[in-house]
Design a protein around this motif. Structure first.
Motif, PDB file in Angstrom:
ATOM      1  N   GLY A 275      -2.335  14.192  -1.107  1.00 27.63           N
ATOM      2  CA  GLY A 275      -3.608  14.009  -0.419  1.00 27.63           C
ATOM      3  C   GLY A 275      -4.216  12.649  -0.693  1.00 27.63           C
ATOM      4  N   LEU A 276      -4.125  12.195  -1.941  1.00 25.85           N
ATOM      5  CA  LEU A 276      -4.663  10.884  -2.301  1.00 25.85           C
ATOM      6  C   LEU A 276      -3.936   9.774  -1.551  1.00 25.85           C
ATOM      7  CD1 LEU A 276      -6.649   9.422  -4.258  1.00 25.85           C
ATOM      8  CD2 LEU A 276      -4.736   9.242  -5.856  1.00 25.85           C
ATOM      9  N   SER A 277      -2.632   9.920  -1.360  1.00 25.97           N
ATOM     10  CA  SER A 277      -1.855   8.903  -0.648  1.00 25.97           C
ATOM     11  C   SER A 277      -2.297   8.775   0.805  1.00 25.97           C
ATOM     12  CB  SER A 277      -0.366   9.251  -0.714  1.00 25.97           C
ATOM     13  OG  SER A 277       0.075   9.341  -2.055  1.00 25.97           O
ATOM     14  N   LEU A 278      -2.660   9.898   1.430  1.00 26.79           N
ATOM     15  CA  LEU A 278      -3.070   9.876   2.837  1.00 26.79           C
ATOM     16  C   LEU A 278      -4.557   9.614   3.020  1.00 26.79           C
ATOM     17  CD1 LEU A 278      -1.037  12.943   4.172  1.00 26.79           C
ATOM     18  CD2 LEU A 278      -0.587  10.530   4.634  1.00 26.79           C
ATOM     19  N   SER A 279      -5.298   9.449   1.927  1.00 25.19           N
ATOM     20  CA  SER A 279      -6.758   9.376   2.027  1.00 25.19           C
ATOM     21  C   SER A 279      -7.246   8.115   2.729  1.00 25.19           C
ATOM     22  CB  SER A 279      -7.383   9.461   0.629  1.00 25.19           C
ATOM     23  OG  SER A 279      -6.993   8.357  -0.174  1.00 25.19           O
ATOM     24  N   ARG A 280      -6.442   7.051   2.772  1.00 24.56           N
ATOM     25  CA  ARG A 280      -6.885   5.817   3.422  1.00 24.56           C
ATOM     26  C   ARG A 280      -6.290   5.640   4.810  1.00 24.56           C
ATOM     27  NH1 ARG A 280      -7.391   0.457  -0.067  1.00 24.56           N
ATOM     28  NH2 ARG A 280      -8.592  -0.033   1.798  1.00 24.56           N
ATOM     29  N   THR A 281      -5.569   6.633   5.295  1.00 23.57           N
ATOM     30  CA  THR A 281      -5.044   6.552   6.652  1.00 23.57           C
ATOM     31  C   THR A 281      -6.079   7.086   7.634  1.00 23.57           C
ATOM     32  OG1 THR A 281      -4.036   8.753   6.613  1.00 23.57           O
ATOM     33  CG2 THR A 281      -2.741   6.941   5.709  1.00 23.57           C
ATOM     34  N   ASP A 282      -5.834   6.850   8.910  1.00 21.54           N
ATOM     35  CA  ASP A 282      -6.782   7.310   9.922  1.00 21.54           C
ATOM     36  C   ASP A 282      -6.544   8.757  10.336  1.00 21.54           C
ATOM     37  OD1 ASP A 282      -4.406   6.906  11.177  1.00 21.54           O
ATOM     38  OD2 ASP A 282      -5.091   5.296  12.484  1.00 21.54           O
ATOM     39  N   LEU A 283      -5.652   9.459   9.626  1.00 21.26           N
ATOM     40  CA  LEU A 283      -5.373  10.859   9.938  1.00 21.26           C
ATOM     41  C   LEU A 283      -6.163  11.824   9.058  1.00 21.26           C
ATOM     42  CD1 LEU A 283      -1.475  10.687  10.309  1.00 21.26           C
ATOM     43  CD2 LEU A 283      -3.181  10.711  12.132  1.00 21.26           C
ATOM     44  N   VAL A 284      -7.019  11.293   8.191  1.00 25.04           N
ATOM     45  CA  VAL A 284      -7.697  12.144   7.210  1.00 25.04           C
ATOM     46  C   VAL A 284      -8.489  13.252   7.884  1.00 25.04           C
ATOM     47  CG1 VAL A 284      -9.486  12.185   5.447  1.00 25.04           C
ATOM     48  CG2 VAL A 284      -7.802  10.371   5.444  1.00 25.04           C
ATOM     49  N   GLN A 285      -9.397  12.878   8.801  1.00 27.24           N
ATOM     50  CA  GLN A 285     -10.246  13.894   9.429  1.00 27.24           C
ATOM     51  C   GLN A 285      -9.437  14.855  10.296  1.00 27.24           C
ATOM     52  OE1 GLN A 285     -11.469  10.697   9.162  1.00 27.24           O
ATOM     53  NE2 GLN A 285     -13.052  11.236   7.692  1.00 27.24           N
ATOM     54  N   VAL A 286      -8.368  14.359  10.911  1.00 25.33           N
ATOM     55  CA  VAL A 286      -7.519  15.226  11.731  1.00 25.33           C
ATOM     56  C   VAL A 286      -6.910  16.332  10.876  1.00 25.33           C
ATOM     57  CG1 VAL A 286      -5.411  15.301  13.111  1.00 25.33           C
ATOM     58  CG2 VAL A 286      -7.012  13.407  13.393  1.00 25.33           C
ATOM     59  N   ILE A 287      -6.351  15.955   9.726  1.00 30.40           N
ATOM     60  CA  ILE A 287      -5.724  16.937   8.840  1.00 30.40           C
ATOM     61  C   ILE A 287      -6.772  17.871   8.249  1.00 30.40           C
ATOM     62  CG2 ILE A 287      -4.326  17.211   6.757  1.00 30.40           C
ATOM     63  CD1 ILE A 287      -3.154  14.425   7.349  1.00 30.40           C
ATOM     64  N   GLN A 288      -7.904  17.316   7.820  1.00 32.79           N
ATOM     65  CA  GLN A 288      -8.956  18.146   7.232  1.00 32.79           C
ATOM     66  C   GLN A 288      -9.443  19.201   8.216  1.00 32.79           C
ATOM     67  OE1 GLN A 288     -11.732  15.072   6.053  1.00 32.79           O
ATOM     68  NE2 GLN A 288     -11.286  15.399   3.893  1.00 32.79           N
ATOM     69  N   ARG A 289      -9.655  18.795   9.454  1.00 31.55           N
ATOM     70  CA  ARG A 289     -10.188  19.727  10.453  1.00 31.55           C
ATOM     71  C   ARG A 289      -9.222  20.874  10.718  1.00 31.55           C
ATOM     72  NH1 ARG A 289     -11.482  16.954  15.980  1.00 31.55           N
ATOM     73  NH2 ARG A 289      -9.243  16.596  15.812  1.00 31.55           N
ATOM     74  N   GLU A 290      -7.927  20.587  10.765  1.00 29.69           N
ATOM     75  CA  GLU A 290      -6.951  21.626  11.079  1.00 29.69           C
ATOM     76  C   GLU A 290      -6.711  22.574   9.909  1.00 29.69           C
ATOM     77  OE1 GLU A 290      -5.612  22.244  13.979  1.00 29.69           O
ATOM     78  OE2 GLU A 290      -6.622  20.553  14.944  1.00 29.69           O
ATOM     79  N   ILE A 291      -6.855  22.072   8.678  1.00 27.65           N
ATOM     80  CA  ILE A 291      -6.540  22.890   7.500  1.00 27.65           C
ATOM     81  C   ILE A 291      -7.784  23.557   6.926  1.00 27.65           C
ATOM     82  CG2 ILE A 291      -5.493  22.799   5.183  1.00 27.65           C
ATOM     83  CD1 ILE A 291      -3.795  20.541   6.052  1.00 27.65           C
ATOM     84  N   GLU A 292      -8.968  23.164   7.388  1.00 30.53           N
ATOM     85  CA  GLU A 292     -10.209  23.679   6.810  1.00 30.53           C
ATOM     86  C   GLU A 292     -10.295  25.204   6.902  1.00 30.53           C
ATOM     87  OE1 GLU A 292     -13.572  23.175   4.649  1.00 30.53           O
ATOM     88  OE2 GLU A 292     -12.209  21.589   5.304  1.00 30.53           O
TER      89      GLU A 292
END
Length: 539
Positions: A275-292
């Protein structure tokens, strides 16, 4: 009686229903963190309380099983999966630049907590005559179990208070990861010492190999994740749909978690690194929204399962010693982590938050206790002391940490001047809220046309996070005003985009006022709207 499959489904349903009710009740009526309600529900319905009672027609819903793990393998697997989801999302919520900036402070804080906890824990064993020397397995074990930190519980509280990317939050997370690595090494030494006493030969090669694997995987996985994150995000974008992107990201988090377990670390550390590795990519909110949604359903099950591991019968005979050991465990983390934080740029408020954030032992201590019991390093008396300490610190940790954030005072001795990095917001006043909403929709569409990922935080509030690579904007509407906030580096891009949309809007209004015959348009529209669409009868 139920079949094993049906019983597992019923158990999972009971946990989901009662954890939501318990968490909601504590948050609403007692103003306490919801995680406490989930822990208490697990204790009450677990195999050492109501769960072992045999009910008519259905039998015992959570009967205690033989061995160190009193719950079924299936239920524990679901809880493990939930902990991976929790730490994966925690890594996504962490600000990477802040994490790297405070990684040295986190390491110092982690070392301080480990040293204080180990010395006070082992000293307690010597004080009460549970061990003959500092190298006695009982002393080593009580020292080792005190060094643990439940990063899952702390991450939940930080996330609820939206402090995951704060200086205190990232320091606690970095220190907790370091704690886990050192805890694995100490546990390997304890188990290796016990095996040496029983087999007649020390296995120091095995101990050094375990320590090397833990440190090596931690460093290599973190560095590789940070270096390859952008390339990995580009691969994910080939799949276009947000469902596929988030599913692949979570699947990779599970794989890294498995590799972490194989290297001797906890699986949650691998998930956090992903998760930390992907935290600076532009996919953060996309992944968060789907997994929330998955997070909201399963994570309470994880904390309830932790509560189910508490054996009250093992606690009673050693209650007095356990209370003193628990008090020392609280002091060791608050002082051992808080004092070094004072020398790392934090003030009194920040040091208290860091110390209380490192306080919960949770599932990590229970796992260490189970390993010690099954390996023969300890007996039921030491196991009971460890359980009581785990319960007390797990309950007090969220309470103290939540209370520490009630005071809005900054945690740094010299708070950062954000005006040097954050540009003044672009404010656009409009005559009405409807026009402001229209402008927000225009700006959102413009960003999406430029292949930005736009994420609306909540359905109730018109606030958007807009990301592309390392470019980040916050768009919001406050009444009749539209605000766009970004860093100094990207302020020019924001102004150009807003200016372009304003010119487009002005051009649209100008064309409408010049060419539009509104009276005839409205008349024709209304006539068409209410025109009888029934076909004429056939002649």
């Amino acid at each position: 009686m139920f079949s094993s499959e049906l019983k597992f489904i019923v158990q999972l349903g009971i946990l989901i229903v009662f954890t939501r009710i318990g968490g909601h009740w504590l948050r609403r009526w007692l103003r306490l963190p919801g995680v406490l309600g989930e822990l208490i529900v697990g204790m009450l319905i677990g195999p050492y309380a109501l769960g072992k009672i045999s009910w008519p027609w259905v039998g015992a819903m959570f009967p205690p099983l033989n061995g160190a793990m009193p719950i079924s393998t299936e239920l524990y697997a679901v809880a493990t999966f939930a902990s991976i989801v929790l730490l994966f999302l925690s890594g996504l919520e962490t600000d990477l630049s802040t994490f790297l900036r405070y990684s040295v402070a986190g390491t110092i804080v982690g070392i301080g907590g480990v040293v204080f906890s180990f010395l006070l824990g082992a000293g307690c064993a010597l004080w009460f005559g549970l061990a003959d020397s500092w190298l006695d397995p009982h002393a080593l074990f009580l020292g080792a179990v005190g060094t643990a930190t439940s990063v899952g519980i702390t991450a939940r509280i930080l996330s609820e208070h939206r402090k995951m990317d704060s200086a205190e939050g990232v320091t606690v997370m970095a220190a907790a990861v370091f704690d886990d690595v050192l805890g694995v090494i100490i546990l390997a030494i304890v188990v290796g010492t016990v095996r040496a006493e029983t087999s007649g030969g020390p296995s120091w090669q095995h101990i050094l190999w375990t320590a090397g694997k833990a440190f090596g995987f931690w460093i290599v996985a973190t560095v590789a994740g940070l270096l390859l994150a952008r390339r990995f995000s580009r691969i994910l974008k080939y799949f276009k749909t947000t469902q596929a992107i988030s599913a692949l990201a979570l699947g990779c988090a599970l794989l890294v978690a498995g590799l972490s377990e194989m290297a001797g670390l906890a699986m949650i550390i691998g998930a956090y690194i992903m998760g930390l590795s992907l935290s600076r990519t532009d996919l953060v909110q996309v992944i968060q929204r789907e997994i929330e949604g998955l997070h909201n359903i399963l994570v309470p099950v994880f904390f309830a399962t932790m509560g189910m591991l508490v054996n009250f019968a093992a606690v009673v005979p050693v209650f007095k010693i356990g209370l003193i050991y628990s008090l020392l465990a609280v002091i060791s983390k608050v002082a051992g982590c808080g004092l070094p934080a004072l020398f790392c740029g934090f003030n009194r408020h920040g040091a208290i938050r860091i110390g209380t954030g490192m306080l919960p032992r949770g599932e990590v201590a229970l796992i260490v206790a189970g390993i010690g019991l099954t390996s023969g390093a300890i007996g039921q008396d030491i196991f009971g002391i460890a359980i009581l300490m785990t319960v007390i610190t797990t309950v007090l940790g969220p309470l103290f940490l939540s209370a520490s954030f009630e005071n809005p005072a900054p945690g740094l001795r010299h708070p950062e001047d954000t005006t040097k990095t954050v540009a003044p917001p672009i404010v656009l006043p409009f005559p009405s809220a409807d026009m402001a909403d229209f402008m927000v929709s225009r700006i959102v569409t413009a960003f999406r046309n430029e292949e930005f990922y736009v994420y609306r935080l909540t359905p109730e509030e018109p606030t958007y996070h807009i990301r592309k690579d390392d470019i980040f904007f916050i768009l919001s509407r406050d009444g009749q005003e539209v605000r766009l906030t970004t860093s100094q580096r990207h302020a020019t891009m924001a102004r150009l985009l807003v200016a372009e949309e304003m010119l487009t809007l002005r051009s649209m209004l100008h064309m409408a006022t010049e060419d539009g015959d509104y009276a005839s348009f409205e008349q024709n529209f209304v006539a068409t709207l209410f025109q009888d669409s029934t076909p004429p009868p056939a002649e």
